[in-house]
Design an enzyme around this catalytic site. Structure first.
Site, PDB file in Angstrom:
ATOM      1  N   GLY A  13      12.226  60.696  30.848  1.00 54.88           N
ATOM      2  CA  GLY A  13      13.635  61.672  31.181  1.00 54.88           C
ATOM      3  C   GLY A  13      13.347  62.424  32.603  1.00 54.88           C
ATOM      4  O   GLY A  13      13.883  63.532  32.241  1.00 54.88           O
ATOM      5  N   HIS A 110      20.310  53.334  38.710  1.00 52.33           N
ATOM      6  CA  HIS A 110      19.526  51.835  38.513  1.00 52.33           C
ATOM      7  C   HIS A 110      18.611  52.042  40.328  1.00 52.33           C
ATOM      8  O   HIS A 110      19.082  52.323  40.783  1.00 52.33           O
ATOM      9  CB  HIS A 110      20.381  50.503  38.664  1.00 52.33           C
ATOM     10  CG  HIS A 110      19.140  49.654  39.264  1.00 52.33           C
ATOM     11  ND1 HIS A 110      19.193  49.058  38.293  1.00 52.33           N
ATOM     12  CD2 HIS A 110      19.209  48.622  40.092  1.00 52.33           C
ATOM     13  CE1 HIS A 110      18.385  48.156  37.965  1.00 52.33           C
ATOM     14  NE2 HIS A 110      18.603  47.243  39.597  1.00 52.33           N
TER      15      HIS A 110
HETATM   16  C1  GRF Z   1      14.488  55.570  36.636  1.00 50.95           C
HETATM   17  O1  GRF Z   1      14.190  54.810  36.798  1.00 50.95           O
HETATM   18  C2  GRF Z   1      16.269  54.990  36.465  1.00 50.95           C
HETATM   19  O2  GRF Z   1      16.675  54.503  37.687  1.00 50.95           O
HETATM   20  C3  GRF Z   1      15.493  53.785  35.597  1.00 50.95           C
HETATM   21  O3  GRF Z   1      14.894  54.463  34.243  1.00 50.95           O
HETATM   22  C4  GRF Z   1      14.282  55.289  35.034  1.00 50.95           C
HETATM   23  C5  GRF Z   1      14.267  56.273  34.116  1.00 50.95           C
HETATM   24  O4  GRF Z   1      12.911  57.131  34.340  1.00 50.95           O
HETATM   25  N1  GRF Z   1      17.210  53.515  35.294  1.00 50.95           N
HETATM   26  P1  GRF Z   1      13.035  58.296  33.830  1.00 50.95           P
HETATM   27  O5  GRF Z   1      12.963  58.445  32.483  1.00 50.95           O
HETATM   28  O6  GRF Z   1      14.620  59.664  34.792  1.00 50.95           O
HETATM   29  O7  GRF Z   1      11.490  59.100  34.664  1.00 50.95           O
END
Ligand code: GRF
Length: 205
Positions: A13, A110
């Protein structure tokens, strides 16, 4: 008035945290009405609770069908008057049923320049491929994974001697800035989706 958004997250998160921080700092005019997770132990839920945000953990296994599970979430989103859904590391694929209910109102982030390096290991795949430039994409969600119309992209130049850990850090730093910018754009309602292209100036939300 601030518009209500919901953030869906399954893991750490950090993107959620960046959105929370950007709202608190006045850089993003929005209100997180709900954080939804499919993982009971997701750190994202703890981050939300610490910030005083309502959370909804739903175990998908508790429902007979995927649609039942999604309908349950939709009911809650409606109750919370959520206008925009922000996927931030949500590791479930939403069904066409869900996506239709929130057409052009679901965002995903992404960690690569789509359409290159789709999938769950985008940073590693791009690094191992030896790309010289990679980046981050924020797009509307449609019925194909990592596919919908692109709202914003940001680039990161990969140095020849850089470790993957360093690259990951730089990509995440960019994500944390870019996602709030894209959310602001979508909330302003000045985006019109024409096929794959997003044209500013008309309403999307
Ligand atoms: C991020 O790198 C996002 O691009 C991908 O999942 C990851 C989530 O990271 N879809 P976080 O849980 O927000 O740290």
């Amino acid at each position: 008035m601030k518009k209500n958004i919901a953030v869906f997250a399954s893991g750490n998160g950090t993107n959620l945290q960046a959105i929370i921080d950007n709202i608190a700092a006045g850089r993003l005019k929005a209100r997180i009405a709900l954080v939804v997770s499919d993982q009971k132990g997701a750190f994202a839920l703890k981050r939300a609770e610490s910030a005083g945000i309502n959370t909804l953990y739903v175990d998908p296994k508790g429902f007979v069908t995927k649609q039942d599970h999604e309908r349950f979430i939709i009911e809650r989103l409606k109750r919370e008057k959520v206008e925009l859904i922000v996927l931030a590391g949500y590791m479930r694929i939403l069904s066409p049923f869900f996506i239709k209910k929130y057409k052009n109102r679901i965002l995903n982030i992404h960690p690569a320049l789509l359409p290159a390096f789709k999938g769950a290991h985008a940073i590693r795949d791009a690094y191992n491929y030896g790309v010289k430039v990679t980046g981050v994409t924020v797009h509307f969600v449609d019925n194909k994974v990592d596919h919908g119309p692109i709202i914003l992209q940001g680039t990161v130049v990969v140095s020849a001697i850089e470790s993957i850990t360093k690259l990951e850090k730089r990509i995440h730093k960019l994500e944390h800035k870019l996602y709030s910018q894209a959310i602001a754009k979508a909330l302003l309602g000045r985006l019109s989706v024409r096929g794959r292209r997003i044209i500013p100036g008309l309403r999307a939300v």
